[in-house]
Motif scaffolding. Structure first.
Motif, PDB file in Angstrom:
ATOM      1  N   SER A 163       0.828  -1.200   0.000  1.00  0.00           N
ATOM      2  CA  SER A 163       0.000   0.000   0.000  1.00  0.00           C
ATOM      3  C   SER A 163       0.861   1.249   0.000  1.00  0.00           C
ATOM      4  O   SER A 163       0.512   2.267  -0.606  1.00  0.00           O
ATOM      5  CB  SER A 163      -0.913   0.012   1.225  1.00  0.00           C
ATOM      6  N   ILE A 164       1.994   1.169   0.709  1.00  0.00           N
ATOM      7  CA  ILE A 164       2.913   2.315   0.701  1.00  0.00           C
ATOM      8  C   ILE A 164       3.477   2.519  -0.698  1.00  0.00           C
ATOM      9  O   ILE A 164       3.480   3.632  -1.221  1.00  0.00           O
ATOM     10  CB  ILE A 164       4.043   2.094   1.728  1.00  0.00           C
ATOM     11  N   TYR A 165       3.906   1.420  -1.325  1.00  0.00           N
ATOM     12  CA  TYR A 165       4.395   1.524  -2.704  1.00  0.00           C
ATOM     13  C   TYR A 165       3.310   2.137  -3.581  1.00  0.00           C
ATOM     14  O   TYR A 165       3.570   3.007  -4.413  1.00  0.00           O
ATOM     15  CB  TYR A 165       4.767   0.152  -3.272  1.00  0.00           C
ATOM     16  N   LEU A 197       0.794   4.060  -2.840  1.00  0.00           N
ATOM     17  CA  LEU A 197       0.555   5.475  -2.571  1.00  0.00           C
ATOM     18  C   LEU A 197       1.596   6.346  -3.286  1.00  0.00           C
ATOM     19  O   LEU A 197       1.268   7.379  -3.865  1.00  0.00           O
ATOM     20  CB  LEU A 197       0.627   5.704  -1.056  1.00  0.00           C
ATOM     21  N   VAL A 198       2.834   5.897  -3.246  1.00  0.00           N
ATOM     22  CA  VAL A 198       3.892   6.643  -3.932  1.00  0.00           C
ATOM     23  C   VAL A 198       3.742   6.466  -5.444  1.00  0.00           C
ATOM     24  O   VAL A 198       3.895   7.417  -6.214  1.00  0.00           O
ATOM     25  CB  VAL A 198       5.283   6.184  -3.462  1.00  0.00           C
ATOM     26  N   ALA A 199       3.402   5.242  -5.861  1.00  0.00           N
ATOM     27  CA  ALA A 199       3.280   4.957  -7.292  1.00  0.00           C
ATOM     28  C   ALA A 199       2.184   5.794  -7.935  1.00  0.00           C
ATOM     29  O   ALA A 199       2.292   6.179  -9.097  1.00  0.00           O
ATOM     30  CB  ALA A 199       3.007   3.471  -7.501  1.00  0.00           C
ATOM     31  N   LEU A 200       1.123   6.092  -7.182  1.00  0.00           N
ATOM     32  CA  LEU A 200       0.046   6.918  -7.733  1.00  0.00           C
ATOM     33  C   LEU A 200       0.589   8.271  -8.183  1.00  0.00           C
ATOM     34  O   LEU A 200       0.176   8.811  -9.208  1.00  0.00           O
ATOM     35  CB  LEU A 200      -1.050   7.119  -6.679  1.00  0.00           C
ATOM     36  N   GLY A 201       1.532   8.804  -7.400  1.00  0.00           N
ATOM     37  CA  GLY A 201       2.135  10.086  -7.755  1.00  0.00           C
ATOM     38  C   GLY A 201       2.903  10.005  -9.070  1.00  0.00           C
ATOM     39  O   GLY A 201       2.828  10.908  -9.906  1.00  0.00           O
ATOM     40  N   TYR A 202       3.630   8.903  -9.246  1.00  0.00           N
ATOM     41  CA  TYR A 202       4.390   8.724 -10.491  1.00  0.00           C
ATOM     42  C   TYR A 202       3.440   8.641 -11.676  1.00  0.00           C
ATOM     43  O   TYR A 202       3.625   9.257 -12.714  1.00  0.00           O
ATOM     44  CB  TYR A 202       5.185   7.411 -10.444  1.00  0.00           C
ATOM     45  N   THR A 203       2.419   7.824 -11.479  1.00  0.00           N
ATOM     46  CA  THR A 203       1.560   7.469 -12.581  1.00  0.00           C
ATOM     47  C   THR A 203       0.688   8.651 -12.993  1.00  0.00           C
ATOM     48  O   THR A 203       0.378   8.863 -14.152  1.00  0.00           O
ATOM     49  CB  THR A 203       0.750   6.227 -12.170  1.00  0.00           C
ATOM     50  N   MET A 263      15.207   4.866  -2.637  1.00  0.00           N
ATOM     51  CA  MET A 263      14.815   3.455  -2.769  1.00  0.00           C
ATOM     52  C   MET A 263      13.307   3.326  -2.885  1.00  0.00           C
ATOM     53  O   MET A 263      12.789   2.577  -3.700  1.00  0.00           O
ATOM     54  CB  MET A 263      15.295   2.670  -1.541  1.00  0.00           C
ATOM     55  N   LEU A 264      12.613   4.100  -2.032  1.00  0.00           N
ATOM     56  CA  LEU A 264      11.160   4.059  -2.026  1.00  0.00           C
ATOM     57  C   LEU A 264      10.626   4.454  -3.399  1.00  0.00           C
ATOM     58  O   LEU A 264       9.744   3.798  -3.960  1.00  0.00           O
ATOM     59  CB  LEU A 264      10.649   5.015  -0.942  1.00  0.00           C
ATOM     60  N   GLY A 265      11.193   5.521  -3.939  1.00  0.00           N
ATOM     61  CA  GLY A 265      10.772   5.991  -5.249  1.00  0.00           C
ATOM     62  C   GLY A 265      11.006   4.939  -6.315  1.00  0.00           C
ATOM     63  O   GLY A 265      10.166   4.688  -7.179  1.00  0.00           O
ATOM     64  N   LEU A 266      12.146   4.275  -6.219  1.00  0.00           N
ATOM     65  CA  LEU A 266      12.511   3.262  -7.197  1.00  0.00           C
ATOM     66  C   LEU A 266      11.527   2.098  -7.181  1.00  0.00           C
ATOM     67  O   LEU A 266      11.045   1.638  -8.222  1.00  0.00           O
ATOM     68  CB  LEU A 266      13.914   2.756  -6.866  1.00  0.00           C
ATOM     69  N   LYS A 267      11.217   1.647  -5.962  1.00  0.00           N
ATOM     70  CA  LYS A 267      10.280   0.526  -5.827  1.00  0.00           C
ATOM     71  C   LYS A 267       8.899   0.930  -6.327  1.00  0.00           C
ATOM     72  O   LYS A 267       8.240   0.179  -7.042  1.00  0.00           O
ATOM     73  CB  LYS A 267      10.196   0.092  -4.355  1.00  0.00           C
ATOM     74  N   ALA A 268       8.507   2.141  -5.948  1.00  0.00           N
ATOM     75  CA  ALA A 268       7.177   2.601  -6.352  1.00  0.00           C
ATOM     76  C   ALA A 268       7.105   2.729  -7.868  1.00  0.00           C
ATOM     77  O   ALA A 268       6.102   2.385  -8.490  1.00  0.00           O
ATOM     78  CB  ALA A 268       6.867   3.930  -5.687  1.00  0.00           C
ATOM     79  N   PHE A 269       8.181   3.198  -8.444  1.00  0.00           N
ATOM     80  CA  PHE A 269       8.230   3.335  -9.889  1.00  0.00           C
ATOM     81  C   PHE A 269       8.103   1.965 -10.548  1.00  0.00           C
ATOM     82  O   PHE A 269       7.364   1.774 -11.519  1.00  0.00           O
ATOM     83  CB  PHE A 269       9.537   4.029 -10.277  1.00  0.00           C
ATOM     84  N   THR A 270       8.831   0.993  -9.991  1.00  0.00           N
ATOM     85  CA  THR A 270       8.713  -0.378 -10.482  1.00  0.00           C
ATOM     86  C   THR A 270       7.266  -0.844 -10.407  1.00  0.00           C
ATOM     87  O   THR A 270       6.742  -1.456 -11.339  1.00  0.00           O
ATOM     88  CB  THR A 270       9.587  -1.323  -9.638  1.00  0.00           C
ATOM     89  N   ALA A 271       6.631  -0.531  -9.286  1.00  0.00           N
ATOM     90  CA  ALA A 271       5.240  -0.931  -9.107  1.00  0.00           C
ATOM     91  C   ALA A 271       4.353  -0.294 -10.160  1.00  0.00           C
ATOM     92  O   ALA A 271       3.484  -0.954 -10.740  1.00  0.00           O
ATOM     93  CB  ALA A 271       4.770  -0.538  -7.707  1.00  0.00           C
ATOM     94  N   ALA A 272       4.607   0.994 -10.419  1.00  0.00           N
ATOM     95  CA  ALA A 272       3.785   1.704 -11.402  1.00  0.00           C
ATOM     96  C   ALA A 272       3.930   1.069 -12.780  1.00  0.00           C
ATOM     97  O   ALA A 272       2.949   0.902 -13.513  1.00  0.00           O
ATOM     98  CB  ALA A 272       4.175   3.171 -11.446  1.00  0.00           C
ATOM     99  N   MET A 282      -2.024   1.084  -8.235  1.00  0.00           N
ATOM    100  CA  MET A 282      -2.462   0.551  -6.940  1.00  0.00           C
ATOM    101  C   MET A 282      -2.207  -0.951  -6.877  1.00  0.00           C
ATOM    102  O   MET A 282      -1.570  -1.460  -5.967  1.00  0.00           O
ATOM    103  CB  MET A 282      -3.960   0.851  -6.796  1.00  0.00           C
ATOM    104  N   LEU A 283      -2.697  -1.658  -7.900  1.00  0.00           N
ATOM    105  CA  LEU A 283      -2.551  -3.118  -7.893  1.00  0.00           C
ATOM    106  C   LEU A 283      -1.079  -3.509  -8.019  1.00  0.00           C
ATOM    107  O   LEU A 283      -0.615  -4.442  -7.367  1.00  0.00           O
ATOM    108  CB  LEU A 283      -3.369  -3.724  -9.027  1.00  0.00           C
ATOM    109  N   GLY A 284      -0.334  -2.768  -8.868  1.00  0.00           N
ATOM    110  CA  GLY A 284       1.088  -3.056  -9.031  1.00  0.00           C
ATOM    111  C   GLY A 284       1.810  -2.923  -7.700  1.00  0.00           C
ATOM    112  O   GLY A 284       2.648  -3.753  -7.345  1.00  0.00           O
ATOM    113  N   GLY A 285       1.478  -1.882  -6.955  1.00  0.00           N
ATOM    114  CA  GLY A 285       2.123  -1.656  -5.657  1.00  0.00           C
ATOM    115  C   GLY A 285       1.856  -2.794  -4.704  1.00  0.00           C
ATOM    116  O   GLY A 285       2.775  -3.352  -4.097  1.00  0.00           O
TER     117      GLY A 285
END
Lengths: 307, 353, 471
Positions: A16-18, A20-26, A228-237, A249-252
């Protein structure tokens, strides 16, 4: 079984943390096809601003709930301003530049923000004030805490809110139009500059919320925490199909659960040959496999060649 | 080809050769550290030119380039150190390192053929991390890489009895270790530059540029995009492998922390900052980004002392800050890089930006 | 084609000209040894630690330790070879990056420093040590604990701190003493963490402790729940962590959140104020180890802490006392050799017998600290509480300990202590453990004796006898 359940909970919260950050990227990517590499730093600034504001208010004798809320508001405002400034100063002039140019700018901004934060907040790890009462629950042998529930709820609510924004409001319509074709959108009377700025501001506000969540959960912060957080979230996105809100959301969540289960079970599955030292690999391996079969992510629409 | 142009280029080459020859000795007056910085600058020129083939010519955004460098470095480290008790000669290891890196390049290239742009970026990034994590963890169950402890006491480059570490006397000149490596690196860099130029103007190079500009159109006119993309990855990777081997020998020590994501980003920044696909630009980018932080390291502290009489900001933090700002500003005012290729410049003008 | 080549050529030239320009901004290193005619002799000591990046706080701490030592040396005024010596510290940042480490090492070699203090990390110390060795510059690290550093066979490499082998072993012994049967080991995959965890594993397995889980994290991680959940399922009694405070603190906290009751044990990386700050109440009752003896237990410890906090208005993070000692050992060796020429005073370093803040410093054949005692601490009520000192101790070190502590005692007590040590020696190597106890008793007794006088002599002697008889 209780262990399996516990791992799922671990993964769900981390995911969920990923998300939340991934939403910003996307959010930003979906509209202008730009990887805002500095988004992780925005999250970091959000956390650190909250520490300063909430921490000093608590010290001044204010109730924790009020101080926490004030901290959150301050973080959101600072990050919105930061997001706006980033777009205005760094990215807008590059809108028609070659593809890699904004990427390098983003990396540069990321370095600048990290070092600025280091100058302001110092090099040491900081402790995040306890903003929520500690409550532990147990369910079928698995432990979880109040903050974990809140994190999952907040990211789900955020995604819901964003979907409403994009598909049910005028601004959302303008955003979708800009994403489709900026030139045509502007002919239809959409102020592209304002729409893109809005995307950045909203994305950064989300970053601030994510920062506060991360801070409350782990109770530590550091000027390098965003990378690192950004990187993981980006991966999730990307895993979910970048540009797609539900996909992020689902990717994260998927990424979080893969990591938790991977770390928990890979050792037993491979007879000890692979272990939790390969935890960071799982995400990438899954990503590569998914992209091999679905080149635009799990839920991504087919994109043209933007490179 | 008229005589004037020929004359000018001859003079140019002669002048360059003279400067290149004199440089390590000039630098040495400021201390051997500057020769070492020069060595690293050329090593990065080497790497950046390798990456330029992938990113600049073929237009494939690769964020995991450091992985090939790591493969080369570890190949050298494992085959020429007491770790396995092997001490192979350079002519065996360097080609092998290049070959292995090339293989790794194809390995990375094949599953990513269908991917484009940002998807490719994240996958290559992941690949770089995967290689680093494996290097960091392959000390058990069988100790291959010695894990995070790294490998020490790696043999320096040597041809027969002529070793590249330590000072030797040649024709009355005292040549220090870094100076010898400098000449080796310059020789290799010139080789890479020549290969790059030949490639750029060859059939393959033009095909790459066609893929970069429009992959579908390239395919339509009969270019085998799959093989050519793989070739780009393979070629870029081999250069990385060679550079890694030299790095390993020069340092005498390798550990996985030298091959972090930040290094990949740094090399990419060199290519883009200098001017993608334009060889002189890439060289400029690589040299600038290696030397600039060092200059700042010396410049920032004394400058503050002179201006304010005291240290206002810690020079070390300011150094990275200025570096980041420099990236942003260059991209802002020269989006195609500091020294873009003429075609690129024309394109930009045509689009009105 | 030709034209193209010339463009390339010119660009190369331009680029290098640029790099050459950069050079001009560099202040020329001052001409090295100041002529002997001048009354003041400048001795340059290089100090290297990461001043940027995640370990910057430790780097600053090291630097403070070195600054304190240098200022004291200069205030005291030392004379070597008939000239008054002024020490100068040249600080360099290696960013904890091996490549940067070798560049700054080369820089120090060029600056013709008389000695080097550092680096902080083993990862940068090891490649840099080769450069120092080639240049014949002595190097004393106060914090690089990787055994490889001194095992490379360089005559110039020393350290004033127990290495990871010694520490891991002592931690293993401690686990045995606690009666632990099963242990889970976590390491952060850095050279430090993995080295420590490996040695701990060896020591633990050798004494019959079962390692029920081996898990790994990174030095950048903040979430450890997945691996901790796995550890929970193995029901280990102790979790050993090889890594730093920034991960250790949150890890202890997350253990608590998951309801893991096991004790938490780690090395010097988690024996810091940061660990407690980051781990909060979860650090209560957890164990960690530090090389040497606690500052409070050392004759000069409290005084050092006071000096340090007064000067820098900051708490000692970790290695500052060791770095301080490293500088002092360097100066002491110069004094004994009566020369600041590295070639001349290098042999003197090997023969060091310096009564430092952290220990009685003596080096073995490879340059490691002899003895290398390890102390175990426990977090109690928001404070680090000393538990016991373990391991690695040789007879010489025991003698040294006694000598260091009793030095200020009255003459007859000193004699008695020597006698105690003599008796201890007689027991032989098998009895190291017992001798140590005896020596400790003797030491305690010696301290009392400063006040109580000659009576203590008997106590000390009795204690020794008792110990010998026990054996």
């Amino acid at each position: 079984m209780d262990i399996f359940l516990q791992q799922i909970i671990n993964g769900l919260v981390q995911g969920s943390i990923y998300a939340l950050v991934a939403l910003g990227y996307t959010m930003v990517y979906g509209i202008m096809g730009l990887i805002n590499f500095a988004h992780g730093e925005v999250v970091m600034i959000g956390t650190l601003v909250t520490i300063t504001v909430a921490g000093s208010l608590i010290k001044a004798g204010m109730p924790v709930a009020v101080a926490g809320f004030a901290g959150l508001m301050a973080a959101v405002l600072v990050c919105m301003a930061l997001g706006w400034a980033l777009e205005r100063v760094a990215y807008r002039p590059l809108r028609n530049a070659p593809r890699l140019t904004p990427l390098i700018t983003a990396i540069g901004m990321s370095i600048v923000l990290q070092n600025l934060a280091m100058m302001i907040w110092g090099r040491n790890y900081l402790t995040f004030p306890a903003l929520l009462p500690k409550m532990d629950f147990e369910f079928a042998g698995a432990n979880f805490t109040m903050i974990q529930i809140i994190i999952v709820l907040v990211s789900a609510a955020t995604m819901g809110g964003l979907l409403l924004l994009v598909y049910r409001t005028k601004l959302g319509m303008a955003m979708r139009a800009t994403a489709q074709n900026p030139a045509v959108a502007s002919l239809m009377g959409v102020n592209i500059n304002r729409v893109i700025a809005a995307a950045f501001v909203i994305g950064s506000a989300l970053g601030a919320v994510a920062g506060v969540m991360v801070g409350t959960y782990y109770e530590i912060a550091h000027y390098q925490m965003g990378f690192m957080l950004g990187l993981k979230a980006f991966t999730a996105a990307v895993l979910g199909g970048i540009g797609n809100l539900a996909g992020a959301m689902l990717g994260g969540i998927l990424l979080g659960i893969i990591e938790a289960l991977g770390a928990g079970y890979i050792g037993d599955l491979t007879g000890g040959f692979l272990g939790s030292h390969y935890q960071d690999i799982f995400a990438f391996v899954v990503l590569i496999v998914v992209l091999m079969f679905k080149p635009s992510g799990l839920f991504g629409e087919k994109t043209g060649d933007r490179a | 080809m008229n005589f004037g142009r020929f004359f000018r280029s001859t003079v140019g080459i002669g002048l360059t050769a003279a400067i290149l020859l004199a440089l390590p000795f000039v630098a040495a007056t400021g201390g051997q550290a500057w020769v070492r910085i020069l060595d690293f600058a050329i090593l990065y020129v080497f790497l950046a030119l390798g990456l330029n083939i992938v990113v600049g010519l073929a237009g494939l955004l690769d964020l995991g380039y450091i992985a090939f460098y790591a493969v080369g470095a570890y190949t050298w480290a494992l085959l020429a150190s007491p770790h396995f008790g092997l001490h192979w000669p350079i002519w065996a290891i360097l080609p092998l390192g290049a070959g292995l890196a090339c293989f790794a390049g194809v390995l990375l290239g094949s599953p990513t053929l269908k991917l484009r742009g940002d998807y490719l970026a994240i996958v290559t990034l992941g690949f770089g991390e995967i290689v680093r994590i494996f290097l960091n963890n392959l000390n058990a169950p069988i100790n291959v890489t010695n894990g995070p402890q790294g490998i020490t006491l790696i043999d320096p480059v040597s041809f027969g009895a002529f070793k590249f570490s330590g000072t030797t006397q040649i024709f009355g000149f005292a040549l220090s270790g870094p100076q010898k490596y400098y000449f080796l690196l310059v020789a290799l860099a010139i080789l890479v530059i020549i290969i790059n130029i030949r490639l750029q103007n060859s059939r393959i190079g033009r095909a790459w540029q066609a893929i970069r500009e429009d992959e579908i159109a390239a395919k339509a006119i009969g270019i085998n995009t799959r093989n050519l993309k793989l070739l780009a990855f393979a070629m870029g990777a081999s250069f990385g492998g060679v550079a890694g081997g030299i790095f390993s020998a020069m340092q005498g020590f390798v550990s996985p922390e030298s091959f972090s994501l930040l290094e990949s980003i740094m090399i990419l920044a060199m290519v883009v900052l200098g001017g993608m696909g334009h060889i002189p630009g890439v060289i400029l980018g690589a040299v600038l980004l290696t030397v600039l932080p060092e200059v700042l390291r010396y410049g920032v502290g004394p400058l503050q002392m002179a201006m304010f009489g005291k240290m206002l900001v810690d020079p070390e933090s300011l150094r990275m800050l200025v570096f980041g700002l420099a990236l942003v500003l260059v991209m802002r005012f020269k989006p195609a890089g500091l020294w873009p290729s003429p075609e690129r410049q024309r394109e930009l003008k045509e689009t009105g930006k | 084609m030709q034209a193209k080549l010339s463009v390339v050529a010119l660009s190369v030239a331009a680029a290098f000209a640029l790099s050459a320009c950069g050079q001009k901004e560099e202040p020329k290193p001052a001409a090295a040894p100041v002529p002997a005619a001048k009354p003041e002799l400048v001795v340059k000591l290089g100090h290297v630690a990461p001043m940027t990046g995640p370990q910057a706080h430790l780097g600053k701490d090291n630097e403070n330790g070195a600054v304190l030592a240098i200022e004291e040396l200069n205030a005291k005024g030392m004379e070597i070879g008939g000239a008054k010596v002024k020490f100068e510290l040249i600080n360099e940042d290696d960013q904890a990056d091996p490549k940067q480490g070798s560049i700054v090492a080369q820089k120090l070699v060029d600056a013709k420093v008389n000695g080097v203090i550092g680096h902080l990390n083993s990862g940068t110390t090891i490649p840099a040590s080769k450069l120092y060795a080639d240049a014949g510059i002595p190097q004393i690290s106060g914090s690089a604990t990787n055994p490889k550093y001194t095992q490379q066979g360089f005559a110039t490499a020393f350290r004033v701190m127990a290495n990871d082998v010694q520490q891991g072993k002592s931690l293993g012994e401690f686990a045995v003493k606690q009666g632990v049967k099963t242990v889970a080991i976590v390491d952060d995959r850095t050279a430090y963490g993995q080295g420590l965890a490996d040695e701990f594993r060896k020591a633990a397995e050798a004494s019959g402790i079962k390692v029920v889980a081996s898990e790994y994290t990174t030095d950048k991680a903040t979430d450890f729940k997945a691996i901790l959940t796995k550890i929970k399922s193995t029901k280990a009694e102790l979790v050993f962590f090889g890594g730093m405070d920034a991960q250790g603190g949150p890890m202890a906290k997350q253990m608590k959140e998951l309801g893991i009751k096991a004790k938490f044990l780690g090395g010097d990386g988690i024996c810091t104020p940061e660990f407690m700050k980051l781990g909060g109440p979860a650090t209560e009752g957890q164990f960690c180890s530090l090389p040497g003896m606690p500052l409070e237990k050392l004759a000069k410890g409290p005084e050092f802490r006071e000096k340090f906090t007064k000067k820098f208005n900051a708490e000692i993070q970790l290695y500052a006392p060791y770095v301080y000692d490293a500088v002092m050992v360097m100066a002491d060796s110069m004094k004994r050799a009566d020369s600041v020429d590295p070639a001349k005073f290098l042999p003197a370093i090997g023969k060091t017998k310096y009564d430092g803040v952290t220990a009685m410093i003596e080096f073995d054949a490879v340059g490691d600290l002899k003895g290398g005692a390890i102390s175990i601490y426990q977090y109690k009520g928001g404070k680090l509480e000393y538990v016991e000192t373990l391991g690695g101790s040789t007879l010489e070190a025991v003698k040294a300990d006694i000598k260091a502590d009793v030095k200020e005692a009255v003459a007859d007590v000193k004699d008695a202590a020597k006698a105690v040590a003599g008796a201890a020696t007689a027991v032989g190597k098998e009895a190291v453990g017992d001798v140590k106890d005896a020596a400790k008793a003797a030491t305690e007794a010696g301290k009392d004796a400063v006040k109580a006088g000659a009576e203590a002599v008997k106590n000390a002697a009795d204690a020794t006898k008792a110990a010998v008889e026990k054996k």
